[in-house]
Design an enzyme around this catalytic site. Structure first.
Site, PDB file in Angstrom:
ATOM      1  N   TYR A   1     -57.782  59.488 -25.476  1.00 40.28           N
ATOM      2  CA  TYR A   1     -59.034  59.168 -24.795  1.00 40.28           C
ATOM      3  C   TYR A   1     -60.054  58.550 -25.760  1.00 40.28           C
ATOM      4  O   TYR A   1     -61.220  58.414 -25.423  1.00 40.28           O
ATOM      5  CB  TYR A   1     -59.633  60.439 -24.153  1.00 40.28           C
ATOM      6  CG  TYR A   1     -58.789  60.978 -23.023  1.00 40.28           C
ATOM      7  CD1 TYR A   1     -57.494  61.406 -23.261  1.00 40.28           C
ATOM      8  CD2 TYR A   1     -59.282  61.061 -21.734  1.00 40.28           C
ATOM      9  CE1 TYR A   1     -56.699  61.888 -22.244  1.00 40.28           C
ATOM     10  CE2 TYR A   1     -58.496  61.556 -20.701  1.00 40.28           C
ATOM     11  CZ  TYR A   1     -57.208  61.965 -20.965  1.00 40.28           C
ATOM     12  OH  TYR A   1     -56.424  62.448 -19.957  1.00 40.28           O
TER      13      TYR A   1
ATOM     14  N   LYS B   1     -46.698  68.146 -29.330  1.00 38.48           N
ATOM     15  CA  LYS B   1     -45.465  67.350 -29.311  1.00 38.48           C
ATOM     16  C   LYS B   1     -45.183  66.857 -30.721  1.00 38.48           C
ATOM     17  O   LYS B   1     -44.869  65.680 -30.956  1.00 38.48           O
ATOM     18  CB  LYS B   1     -45.645  66.180 -28.323  1.00 38.48           C
ATOM     19  CG  LYS B   1     -44.386  65.446 -27.972  1.00 38.48           C
ATOM     20  CD  LYS B   1     -43.450  66.203 -27.042  1.00 38.48           C
ATOM     21  CE  LYS B   1     -42.136  65.484 -26.855  1.00 38.48           C
ATOM     22  NZ  LYS B   1     -41.158  66.236 -26.061  1.00 38.48           N
TER      23      LYS B   1
ATOM     24  N   ASP C   1     -43.401  70.008 -23.310  1.00 42.87           N
ATOM     25  CA  ASP C   1     -42.510  69.986 -22.134  1.00 42.87           C
ATOM     26  C   ASP C   1     -42.061  71.400 -21.767  1.00 42.87           C
ATOM     27  O   ASP C   1     -42.095  71.807 -20.600  1.00 42.87           O
ATOM     28  CB  ASP C   1     -41.322  69.022 -22.317  1.00 42.87           C
ATOM     29  CG  ASP C   1     -40.915  68.794 -23.770  1.00 42.87           C
ATOM     30  OD1 ASP C   1     -41.616  69.280 -24.668  1.00 42.87           O
ATOM     31  OD2 ASP C   1     -39.893  68.128 -24.005  1.00 42.87           O
TER      32      ASP C   1
ATOM     33  N   ASP D   1     -55.851  67.790 -20.325  1.00 43.91           N
ATOM     34  CA  ASP D   1     -56.237  67.255 -19.021  1.00 43.91           C
ATOM     35  C   ASP D   1     -55.151  67.597 -18.001  1.00 43.91           C
ATOM     36  O   ASP D   1     -55.423  68.097 -16.900  1.00 43.91           O
ATOM     37  CB  ASP D   1     -56.411  65.722 -19.162  1.00 43.91           C
ATOM     38  CG  ASP D   1     -57.168  65.117 -18.000  1.00 43.91           C
ATOM     39  OD1 ASP D   1     -57.557  65.847 -17.074  1.00 43.91           O
ATOM     40  OD2 ASP D   1     -57.389  63.893 -18.012  1.00 43.91           O
TER      41      ASP D   1
END
Ligand code: NAI
Length: 332
Positions: free
Chosen positions: A123, A171, A204, A228
């Site tokens: 972002y 991640k 995940d 988010d």
């Protein structure tokens, strides 16, 4: 008396902010609202997206309650939410999700708080479009300082509120550099708070675990985009977007707003659930030290949620936004 900036926003924003200010007036909360708007509606009326008077009001009052603001998809102006978060370094996006008696979901025992980094990552607004090659780059800028600040804030919150565990969702197996910054920052913060258990999960797996066994989570900390997505997922676990609160917090300013957006599909129809914004406003009262008023309004809200008939359609009821607010007022 507290002076607080009120930003009604777009879509369902004005309907739900009115519900909240009516409830606050009935509860005689010592707040004077300074109404200033931003967003699509303001732009259509005045040609300004974020009027200077709003920025001045925020800088003076340092606390705001904000309705959702519409952001056009793919084109048009940059998100006003992201702009305000970056301009005032509101680096913590704090989003609690809790199962509530009266709100039907297939889960029970969920009581978690998500800390989303609020100013960096994907972002950051660093996008480059190469027309000739047909390539768009979106740079997820993550800084050591930003990672340290959000991880430390999550641990400090856990310690202050008697929480037991912080889980980092990341991640770092694929995004080796940017992903690892958060992992290192969390390890550093966990050394400072040895009484809090620290664990990390790859994003995940985190999504699967949240759907499968959400009650295992306590405080979750993660980057901007993952936060988010996870916060809408968590809203779905506890009754939907109509019921989950949020706060954008920096060292010098705090803007309280629901997780949900401007909901154009139901705007102007009296269908919007004001619970999410009311719960954000209750968080704001705690922030202002008005704990007794916060508890009084929270009790009236919880009692109303127990009676489905008095709630809005998203919770299986038949009440309009204003009827729901009136039921809360009757119980104050
Ligand atoms: P949304 O959150 O506005 O709506 C998603 C779904 O949830 C819709 O079906 C809506 O009717 C329902 N919903 C949301 N809030 C509700 C409430 N209080 N009561 C009952 N039902 C509710 O998400 P969407 O449609 O993806 O976004 C609409 C606009 O909002 C976009 O322009 C987006 O950029 C903006 N947005 C603004 C945010 C903010 O100001 N903080 C946050 C998220 C989105």
């Amino acid at each position: 008396m507290h002076l607080v900036t009120l930003i009604p926003g777009d879509g369902i924003g004005p309907e739900i902010t009115k519900a909240v200010t009516d409830i606050f007036a009935a509860a005689q909360v010592p707040i004077e609202w300074e109404e200033q708007n931003a967003g699509q509606t303001t732009f259509d009326q005045s040609g300004e997206l974020i009027p200077n008077s709003l920025l001045k009001s925020l800088e003076k009052n340092k606390v705001a309650l904000k309705g959702p603001i519409t952001t056009p998809v793919g084109k048009g102006f940059r998100s006003i939410n992201v702009t305000l978060r970056q301009k005032y370094d509101l680096y913590q996006n704090v989003r609690p999700s809790k199962t509530t008696a009266g709100i039907h979901t297939r889960y029970e025992g969920i009581d978690l708080v998500l800390f989303r980094e609020n100013t960096e990552g994907l972002y950051s607004g660093l996008e480059v479009w190469d027309e000739r090659l047909g390539i768009a780059d979106a740079i997820a800028r993550v800084t050591v300082e930003g990672s340290r600040k959000i991880c430390r804030a999550a641990f400090a919150y856990a310690a202050k509120h008697g929480r037991k565990k912080v889980t980092l969702a990341h991640k770092a197996n694929i995004i080796k550099m940017a992903g690892t910054l958060m992992l290192n920052a969390c390890k550093e913060a966990s050394n400072e708070f040895p009484q809090i258990v620290f664990e990390d999960k790859i994003i995940d797996n985190m999504c699967m675990q949240l759907v499968n066994k959400p009650e295992q989570f306590d405080v979750i900390v993660t980057t901007n985009l993952f936060g988010d997505l996870l916060s809408d997922l968590c809203a779905g676990l506890v009754g939907g977007l109509g019921v989950v609160a949020g706060a954008n917090i920096g060292d010098n300013m705090a803007i309280f707003e629901a997780v949900h957006g401007s909901a154009p599909d139901i705007a102007g129809q009296g269908k919007a659930n004001p619970t999410a914004l009311l719960r954000s406003a209750i968080m704001m009262l705690h922030h202002l030290g008005e704990h007794a008023k916060a508890d009084q309004i929270d009790k009236a809200l919880e009692a109303t949620l127990m009676n489905q008939e008095e709630c809005t359609g998203d919770l299986g009821g038949k009440a309009s936004t204003s009827q729901f607010a009136q039921s809360i007022i009757d119980k104050l």
